[in-house]
Write a protein that holds these residues in place. Structure first.
Motif, PDB file in Angstrom:
ATOM      1  N   VAL A 131       7.827  18.867 -33.992  1.00 34.68           N
ATOM      2  CA  VAL A 131       7.453  17.463 -34.202  1.00 34.68           C
ATOM      3  C   VAL A 131       6.343  17.488 -35.245  1.00 34.68           C
ATOM      4  N   ALA A 151       9.159  11.539 -34.005  1.00 39.06           N
ATOM      5  CA  ALA A 151       9.682  11.684 -32.632  1.00 39.06           C
ATOM      6  C   ALA A 151       8.787  10.949 -31.653  1.00 39.06           C
ATOM      7  N   GLY A 152       9.409  10.321 -30.707  1.00 35.06           N
ATOM      8  CA  GLY A 152       8.685   9.822 -29.538  1.00 35.06           C
ATOM      9  C   GLY A 152       7.694   8.717 -29.793  1.00 35.06           C
ATOM     10  N   HIS A 204       9.273   6.844 -23.676  1.00 32.87           N
ATOM     11  CA  HIS A 204      10.509   7.531 -23.283  1.00 32.87           C
ATOM     12  C   HIS A 204      10.160   8.743 -22.419  1.00 32.87           C
ATOM     13  N   ASP A 234      11.776  12.806 -22.081  1.00 23.47           N
ATOM     14  CA  ASP A 234      12.639  13.644 -22.916  1.00 23.47           C
ATOM     15  C   ASP A 234      14.014  13.858 -22.280  1.00 23.47           C
ATOM     16  N   PHE A 262       4.225  21.395 -24.627  1.00 23.21           N
ATOM     17  CA  PHE A 262       3.922  20.958 -25.998  1.00 23.21           C
ATOM     18  C   PHE A 262       2.700  21.716 -26.485  1.00 23.21           C
ATOM     19  N   THR A 283      -1.227  11.263 -27.698  1.00 22.85           N
ATOM     20  CA  THR A 283      -0.016  10.943 -26.932  1.00 22.85           C
ATOM     21  C   THR A 283      -0.432  10.217 -25.663  1.00 22.85           C
ATOM     22  N   TRP A 304       4.115  18.165 -19.626  1.00 21.82           N
ATOM     23  CA  TRP A 304       4.357  16.859 -19.012  1.00 21.82           C
ATOM     24  C   TRP A 304       5.650  16.915 -18.219  1.00 21.82           C
ATOM     25  N   HIS A 340       6.279   9.009 -21.905  1.00 18.94           N
ATOM     26  CA  HIS A 340       5.208   9.162 -22.890  1.00 18.94           C
ATOM     27  C   HIS A 340       5.568   8.486 -24.213  1.00 18.94           C
ATOM     28  N   ALA A 373       4.139   8.693 -28.502  1.00 17.36           N
ATOM     29  CA  ALA A 373       3.247   9.256 -29.517  1.00 17.36           C
ATOM     30  C   ALA A 373       2.612   8.107 -30.309  1.00 17.36           C
ATOM     31  N   ARG A 400       0.122  16.693 -39.027  1.00 13.45           N
ATOM     32  CA  ARG A 400       0.278  16.913 -37.582  1.00 13.45           C
ATOM     33  C   ARG A 400       1.460  17.857 -37.389  1.00 13.45           C
ATOM     34  N   ARG A 439       7.562  21.799 -29.263  1.00 14.42           N
ATOM     35  CA  ARG A 439       7.907  21.461 -27.880  1.00 14.42           C
ATOM     36  C   ARG A 439       9.012  22.357 -27.348  1.00 14.42           C
TER      37      ARG A 439
HETATM   38  C1  SIN Z   1       7.753  13.838 -28.111  1.00 14.90           C
HETATM   39  O1  SIN Z   1       8.072  12.803 -27.553  1.00 14.90           O
HETATM   40  O2  SIN Z   1       8.292  14.920 -27.879  1.00 14.90           O
HETATM   41  C2  SIN Z   1       6.618  13.816 -29.128  1.00 14.90           C
HETATM   42  C3  SIN Z   1       5.326  13.398 -28.546  1.00 14.90           C
HETATM   43  C4  SIN Z   1       4.217  13.455 -29.574  1.00 14.90           C
HETATM   44  O3  SIN Z   1       4.473  13.760 -30.737  1.00 14.90           O
HETATM   45  O4  SIN Z   1       3.071  13.184 -29.230  1.00 14.90           O
END
Ligand code: SIN
Length: 291
Positions: free
Chosen positions: A88, A103-104, A108, A110, A123, A139, A259, A266, A268, A278, A282
């Motif tokens: 990510v 992503a994210g 959601h 995973d 992560f 996050t 998590w 979660h 992001a 960044r 994961r």
């Molecule tokens: C994810 O949902 O896997 C990414 C979460 C993030 O980048 O903080």
């Protein structure tokens, strides 16, 4: 060497989340120490370790000790040589993104759209964007157990036996900062058909009830007329991420955070952009069929 007696949790003070101290994941972890970490993780739903200087091999090995690992359908986002690590990142190298750029960025959990959604994710923060001495790209995590517990009894009774349709396509095609995504290939679509799951699921380890809806992938409630499905889903989505159910993690490089994908969801926070970099990786644990 890590010993069970040195391991303790410092709860965040929110509904979920704890720092686990007294662990160096680059060193051997005996069975008692490992079992203590798993127990603290299940209790706090999100557990993190600061200052972990680990290699990709160690990240994969620790994650694999927790359970079997998934390989994500987005092959272009896997770390070269480590198909179990989903990258990510907003970094572009040689003209290509090194991982999933956005992503994210909606609520959601995973792989909730699979027949067997992921049990948990591991992560690791390699690069964290910094501005004016402050880390960006947090996050947020919301507790699905706290959300379920706080529902009124009549809502609990109403949703007890309902099922929710989780849709990978819904999340994949939702509006993105990086623009529209390439259409899913036939092979990707075949691996990710829409799927029905219980709206209230039971955690496989703690036995606690968890509200299983999220804004990213929950498309509708099965068997209800469209308007009823839309209004119930809207109510539950808003409820599930109320501020009192949230822990917000402010990353530092070398954080390793676990998590739980059953008892949490979660999101992001996209409050940075290049040249602020960044880079996170994961590992995603396989899970069982929700019940
Ligand atoms: C994810 O949902 O896997 C990414 C979460 C993030 O980048 O903080």
């Amino acid at each position: 060497m890590n010993t069970v007696d040195s391991i303790e949790a410092r709860p965040s003070g929110a509904a979920l989340g704890a720092e686990i101290v007294g662990v160096d994941l680059a060193q051997p972890l005996d069975d008692a120490a490992f079992a203590r970490i798993v127990e603290l993780f299940h209790r706090h739903e999100v557990a993190y370790f600061r200052d972990q200087r680990i290699t990709p091999e160690q990240h994969v090995a620790f994650s694999r000790r927790l359970g079997e690992l998934e390989v994500h359908v987005r092959q272009d986002c896997l770390r070269p040589g480590f198909p179990e690590l989903f990258v990510v990142s907003n970094i572009i190298e040689n003209g290509r993104p090194i991982g999933s750029q956005d992503a994210g960025q909606f609520w959601h959990s995973d792989l909730c759209y699979l027949r067997e959604p992921s049990r948990a994710s591991v992560f690791y923060a390699l690069e964290v964007p910094q501005k004016d001495g402050k880390a960006l790209g947090d996050t947020m995590f919301a507790s699905a157990t706290a959300a379920y517990d706080a529902l009124a009894d009549d809502i609990k009774a109403r949703i007890e036996n309902l099922r929710v349709v989780q849709s990978y396509a819904k999340g994949y095609y939702s509006v993105r900062r990086s623009g529209p995504r390439k259409p899913l290939t036939a092979a990707q679509q075949a691996k990710t058909p829409d799927i029905e799951h219980p709206l209230v699921r039971t955690h496989p380890y703690t036995g606690r009830k968890c509200l299983f809806v999220n804004e990213g992938y929950s498309a509708r409630i099965a068997g209800l007329p469209q308007n009823e499905s839309e209004s119930l889903l809207a109510y539950l989505l808003e409820h599930a991420t109320r501020p009192e159910f949230i822990y917000r993690h402010n990353w530092r490089p070398q954080d390793l955070l676990l998590w739980d994908n059953c008892s949490t969801q979660h999101k992001a926070v996209a409050d940075y952009e290049l040249p602020l970099r960044r880079h996170m990786e994961r590992a995603t644990l396989k899970g069982g069929v929700p019940h």
